[in-house]
Scaffold this motif. Structure first.
Motif, mmCIF file in Angstrom:
data_model
loop_
_atom_site.group_PDB
_atom_site.id
_atom_site.type_symbol
_atom_site.label_atom_id
_atom_site.label_comp_id
_atom_site.label_asym_id
_atom_site.label_seq_id
_atom_site.Cartn_x
_atom_site.Cartn_y
_atom_site.Cartn_z
ATOM 1 N N ILE B 22 -10.546 31.039 15.311
ATOM 2 C CA ILE B 22 -11.748 30.798 16.058
ATOM 3 C C ILE B 22 -12.918 31.605 15.340
ATOM 4 O O ILE B 22 -13.950 30.862 15.039
ATOM 5 N N CYS B 23 -12.781 32.680 15.128
ATOM 6 C CA CYS B 23 -13.886 33.488 14.345
ATOM 7 C C CYS B 23 -14.142 32.952 12.807
ATOM 8 O O CYS B 23 -15.175 33.053 12.561
ATOM 9 N N CYS B 26 -16.312 30.219 13.180
ATOM 10 C CA CYS B 26 -17.638 30.447 13.801
ATOM 11 C C CYS B 26 -18.371 31.509 12.790
ATOM 12 O O CYS B 26 -19.655 31.121 12.385
ATOM 13 N N ARG B 27 -18.028 32.551 12.380
ATOM 14 C CA ARG B 27 -18.690 33.609 11.639
ATOM 15 C C ARG B 27 -19.976 34.072 12.049
ATOM 16 O O ARG B 27 -20.901 34.707 11.130
ATOM 17 N N TYR B 28 -20.183 34.147 13.246
ATOM 18 C CA TYR B 28 -21.567 34.441 13.547
ATOM 19 C C TYR B 28 -21.544 36.129 13.595
ATOM 20 O O TYR B 28 -22.483 36.821 13.372
ATOM 21 N N CYS B 29 -20.472 36.754 13.727
ATOM 22 C CA CYS B 29 -20.730 38.066 13.667
ATOM 23 C C CYS B 29 -20.497 38.764 12.261
ATOM 24 O O CYS B 29 -20.124 39.804 12.310
ATOM 25 N N PHE B 36 -15.208 41.115 9.477
ATOM 26 C CA PHE B 36 -15.549 39.554 9.385
ATOM 27 C C PHE B 36 -15.510 39.055 7.979
ATOM 28 O O PHE B 36 -15.049 37.993 7.913
ATOM 29 N N CYS B 63 -19.068 42.535 18.743
ATOM 30 C CA CYS B 63 -18.669 41.237 18.758
ATOM 31 C C CYS B 63 -18.182 40.600 19.890
ATOM 32 O O CYS B 63 -18.124 39.434 20.246
ATOM 33 N N ALA B 66 -21.736 39.692 21.585
ATOM 34 C CA ALA B 66 -22.221 38.357 21.036
ATOM 35 C C ALA B 66 -21.606 37.145 21.103
ATOM 36 O O ALA B 66 -22.081 36.143 20.576
ATOM 37 N N CYS B 67 -20.140 37.378 21.643
ATOM 38 C CA CYS B 67 -19.366 36.206 21.504
ATOM 39 C C CYS B 67 -19.685 35.105 22.701
ATOM 40 O O CYS B 67 -19.433 35.242 23.926
ATOM 41 N N GLN B 68 -20.072 33.857 22.120
ATOM 42 C CA GLN B 68 -20.123 32.753 23.286
ATOM 43 C C GLN B 68 -18.962 32.235 23.800
ATOM 44 O O GLN B 68 -18.940 31.753 24.704
ATOM 45 N N TYR B 69 -17.866 32.895 23.213
ATOM 46 C CA TYR B 69 -16.471 32.427 23.561
ATOM 47 C C TYR B 69 -15.809 33.417 24.405
ATOM 48 O O TYR B 69 -14.575 33.358 24.742
ATOM 49 N N VAL B 77 -11.984 34.538 23.658
ATOM 50 C CA VAL B 77 -12.060 35.155 22.699
ATOM 51 C C VAL B 77 -12.549 36.760 22.966
ATOM 52 O O VAL B 77 -13.404 37.199 23.458
#
Ligand SMILES: Cc1cc2nc3c(=O)[nH]c(=O)nc-3n(C[C@H](O)[C@H](O)[C@H](O)COP(=O)(O)OP(=O)(O)OC[C@H]3O[C@@H](n4cnc5c(N)ncnc54)[C@H](O)[C@@H]3O)c2cc1C
Ligand code: SF4
Ligand code: SF4
Lengths: 466, 379
Positions: B22-23, B26-29, B36, B63, B66-69, B77
């Motif tokens: 998932i990360c 996504c890679r937002y972090c 990451f 993380c 910040a995680c929307q999941y 997550v």
């Protein structure tokens, strides 16, 4: 907050995403008392904004995390192209110019930026990336708002609006099963589009809407938008317009966010339920074509497509969240997908036969293309001949809708009778259709929300305190 | 998608593989920490790489917030806690000799304190057996204070084997970890890996949450954790340096303790002792306020155990300095040595090992950065 009967707030902000937060912060900083109404609980606060990652930002020279320059004119031309002219130049240019001042403003309110790393370098010139993404941005704004003294009511849905002529006299909310009427001198509406209202989508799109997946928040049901339109707000864009991409069909019904995207399309072919191709998969770089495939898949029978690749392409695109279906032959893959094996083999054979020799290079628009095939594949066309074969099922994923309320350059909501509303300002998705009549430009959602959110907050505060 | 409640190392690794996919999509972090960029180099996550990534994480929490999941989202997550769980189990998994790894799980605080108490008793017994009266008398500095009570040779005889064993055990654990990663032993100590890794570790460079500090103990970024960790770590280092300088004084210069207050061993020891008192107190205070969502509850004892031993080492050391010419010196000396001995004895089987595994993980990180990464997107 909600239990102060008789209190008249200076500014009520309807919504709890980026646009609402920008408005609330700006209004509070201008000296107004502010109450924000967010229908989601704290863990799901922030609407679609919590799924975002970057904001398209104009800049005339290298700017911290942004490389090179992205001048106003180029930004405007990009927007003009994707909207096919369905935009309002004045409001669009205002948004574009606004972005230049947003980065320092955002930093002042706790938002942090980062240089993009792997997978997103193509946006490092045009888009400013938030450290940690949209949820980190939303968290920072909520902290800043609270520190400034903005009152925030969660789990509080706006269910009714009482207009007296052009004036919004009262806002009715529902909280803990109880209804209450709230009063304010000025109101900012920033409650998103109607993308998570499946019934409304069905009205607009017909039965295909049954197969749409909502990429973002389940809370943007368009209740405020509907009330405003019913009360005589002037609509912009239409209910079938929106940002719609092709995402993995196995995604959750709501809130799957960014990870459900499938970037394999330009490296292989896409077939529909009948195992037929239906569009040029290599028309342009994937990031530029990403936003058209939602509609393309929506137009297919059963609103489903399958992106097929072979072993040559595996590992050359951003890894999707769900593992692909995989089989040693096309026949077996067809079996796993429930497609007609003969039809799939025939489609791939026709495609393979039409592929002209070329030098494959995924970083440029290469010369690998088909000849005499309809539809053609104009770049990156390579025969599907190296097992194992992989498939990702695709469905339309709706990001947000464009039907909204008209505003002027002060973000003031306009009425159908040609007059402005007396005390209502709008920001974000609920008015994005003023600028986005159709099409999409990555990172413009937050550009619109931040520009109009800040203005709406300032204007609403000025009105309330005058 | 998620297995009911993963607890064993293989179950946790499987859960981490699910979350890492998932990360990676996504890679937002990616701006928060090395975990990451390291995971983004990969398309698959074999168990050894999960161990590596877990040891690269320092549980800052950024993380998670910040995680929307993050839970309650169905993707569940729960990255910092999950990596913490994997991490602690890798230490037990790689520990040598294996049977002592049980100490990791057995409520560290009780274990550490019991060890300390036991060692104090043993020391006491040993000393009493030879000359009990020396311990309960006041000695002046000119009479040689500590060594009048406990001869230097005896101290060395007790400490050297424990210290050597701890180093050996730690070394074997880290070497197992490193080999499992498929890396060559020589690379671990090569300049391109070791130098930047040491630099990161000594400065706690990554305990900055990408600029504003760790979101620790809660979602507000702050540098409190880095500050207290620095106090603790450099307190420890200074105390170690004090002992080392004293050893040089003793053997090379023929100058025997106790040393005057302004001498390097005492100054180093005093500064170090203060750090070891303030640092662990601060960390313990932060830990008490830590968001439960970040923590692996199974590690609470182990963490408290290390902090308690570090604090007690510092406190008894300072006490010893203050009381060194009084009749209480003997008791204080025994307590101090007992606690320090317990610290070394439990070192390879408790929270202390995190520093060594993390250093190795950072070395791997810097090695990898010099290798070409798979290019997955048409950038
Ligand atoms: C997966 C995904 C990724 C995206 N990535 C980007 C990106 O990188 N860059 C970009 O610019 N744009 C991106 N977008 C688009 C972007 O999210 C939106 O354009 C932007 O967030 C809109 O902000 P907003 O404040 O108007 O709406 P939202 O953030 O959706 O906020 C609407 C708020 O209103 C609340 N609300 C709704 N109805 C009511 C009611 N009746 N009463 C009270 N409250 C109500 C909701 O709970 C929510 O808090 C992305 C969208 C998605 C889904
Ligand atoms: S922790 Fe969450 S937000 Fe961060 S990279 Fe992983 S999935 Fe994305
Ligand atoms: S908890 Fe902190 S150090 Fe660990 S992976 Fe998340 S951001 Fe990185």
């Amino acid at each position: 907050m909600l239990t102060e009967p008789g209190r008249t707030w200076d500014v009520l902000v309807l919504g709890g995403g980026n646009a609402a937060l920008c408005a609330a912060i700006a209004a509070r900083e201008a000296g107004a008392s502010v109450l924000m109404l967010e229908c989601a609980p704290p863990v799901y606060r922030g609407g679609n904004s919590r799924h975002t990652r970057n904001m398209r930002t104009m800049h005339d020279g290298p700017l911290e995390v942004l490389t090179d320059a992205y001048p106003e004119e180029e930004y405007w031309q990009d927007l003009l192209k994707v909207t096919g002219g369905l935009t309002d130049e004045r409001l669009a240019r205002m948004t574009i110019r606004g972005t230049a001042s947003h980065v320092p403003w955002m930093k002042r309110h706790g938002v942090r930026f980062q240089a993009p790393l792997g997978g997103t370098l193509h946006l490092s010139r045009t888009n400013a990336f938030f450290l940690g993404g949209g949820k980190a941005l939303v968290n920072a704004y909520y902290r800043a708002a609270a520190a400034l003294g903005v009152s925030i009511a969660y789990d509080t849905e706006v269910v009714d609006l009482a207009f007296e002529g052009p004036r919004l006299a009262a806002v009715t909310v529902e909280h803990g099963g109880e209804r209450r009427a709230l009063r304010a001198r000025a109101v900012v509406v920033a409650a998103g589009g109607f993308e998570s209202n499946l019934e409304w989508l069905r009205e607009a799109w017909g039965p295909p809407a049954e197969n749409f997946i909502v990429r973002g928040t389940p809370y943007n049901r368009g209740r405020v938008l509907k009330l405003l339109l019913a009360a005589g707000a002037r609509p912009v864009s239409d209910a079938t317009q929106g940002h719609c991409v092709a995402i993995d069909a196995r995604s959750p019904r709501y809130d799957g966010g960014i990870v459900t995207r499938v970037d394999a399309v330009s490296l292989g072919i896409v077939v529909n339920r009948d195992a037929q191709r239906f569009y040029d998969e290599g028309e342009d770089f994937w990031p530029k074509r990403y936003a058209i495939w939602g509609r393309l898949v929506a137009a297919q029978p059963g609103q489903i497509g399958y992106a097929l690749i072979d072993a040559k392409a595996m590992g050359r695109f951003m890894p999707p969240v769900f593992p692909p279906e995989r089989a040693p032959s096309l026949r077996e893959l067809a079996g796993k997908l429930g497609l007609d094996p003969d039809a799939l083999e025939a489609t791939v054979a026709r495609f393979n036969a039409a592929v002209r020799p070329g030098t494959f290079d995924h970083t440029v628009q290469d010369d690998c293309r088909t000849e005499g095939l309809e539809p053609p594949k104009t770049h990156w066309a390579r025969a599907l001949d190296t097992p194992p074969y992989y498939a990702y099922p695709l469905r339309p994923g709706i990001t947000f809708t464009y039907l909204g309320v008209a505003v002027d350059e002060k973000a003031r909501m306009q009425l159908d009778n040609g007059k402005p509303a007396a005390n209502v300002w709008a920001a974000g998705e609920i008015m994005a259709g003023n600028i986005l009549g159709k099409g999409y430009l990555a990172g413009i959602g937050l550009a619109i929300g931040t520009t109009f959110g800040r203005i709406a907050g300032e204007e609403a505060a000025a009105h309330a305190l005058a | 998608m998620r297995s009911p409640e993963p607890t064993t190392l293989p179950e946790l690794v499987a859960e981490a593989q699910r979350v890492l996919a998932i990360c990676n999509a996504c890679r937002y972090c990616e701006g928060y920490c090395p975990v990451f960029p390291a995971l983004q180099r990969r398309l698959e996550f074999p168990a050894a790489d999960v161990h590596y990534l877990a040891n690269l994480c320092h549980n800052c929490g950024s993380c998670l917030y910040a995680c929307q999941y993050a839970p309650p989202h169905e993707f569940h997550v729960d990255f910092p806690r999950l990596l913490a769980q994997v991490r602690a189990r890798t230490w037990a998994d790689y520990a040598w000799p294996g049977f002592l790894a049980r100490a990791f799980a057995s409520g560290g605080l009780a274990a550490s304190l019991a060890t300390a108490a036991g060692l104090v008793l043993v020391l006491l017994a040993a000393i009493l057996a030879s000359d009990a009266s020396a311990l309960t008398k006041a000695w002046t500095d000119s009479q040689g204070a500590f060594y009048a009570a406990l001869p230097h040779g005896a101290m060395v005889a007790v400490f050297a084997p424990v210290f050597a064993f701890a180093l050996l055990a730690l070394g074997i654990g880290v070497a197992r970890f490193w080999t499992r990663l498929g890396e060559r032993g020589a690379d671990l100590v090569s300049a391109p890996a070791a130098a930047p890794a040491l630099g990161d570790a000594l400065s706690l460079r990554h305990l900055d949450g990408g600029g504003e500090g760790c979101t620790w103990p809660d979602d507000r970024p702050s540098f409190a954790r880095r500050t207290f960790h620095h106090l603790t770590f450099y307190g420890f280092v200074l105390c170690f340096a004090a002992t080392a300088t004293a050893t040089i004084y003793h053997y090379a210069l023929g100058r025997h303790a106790p040393y005057p207050f302004w001498s390097p061993p005492v100054l180093l020891g005093t500064a170090g002792g203060l750090g070891l008192v303030a640092g662990p107190l601060g960390l313990a205070w932060l830990k008490r306020r830590r968001d439960p969502q970040l923590a692996d509850p199974a590690q609470r004892g182990m963490e408290a155990g290390l902090l308690a031993l570090l604090f007690l080492s510092g406190a008894t050391g300072l006490g010893l300095l203050a009381l060194r010419e009084s009749a209480a010196m003997g008791a204080m000396l025994v307590a101090h040595l007992g606690v320090v001995l317990a610290l070394f004895a439990t070192m390879p089987y408790g929270k202390f090992v995190h520093g060594f595994y993390r250093l190795a993980a950072l070395a791997r990180y810097h090695l990898e950065r010099r290798r070409p990464a798979a290019s997955v997107a048409p950038d």
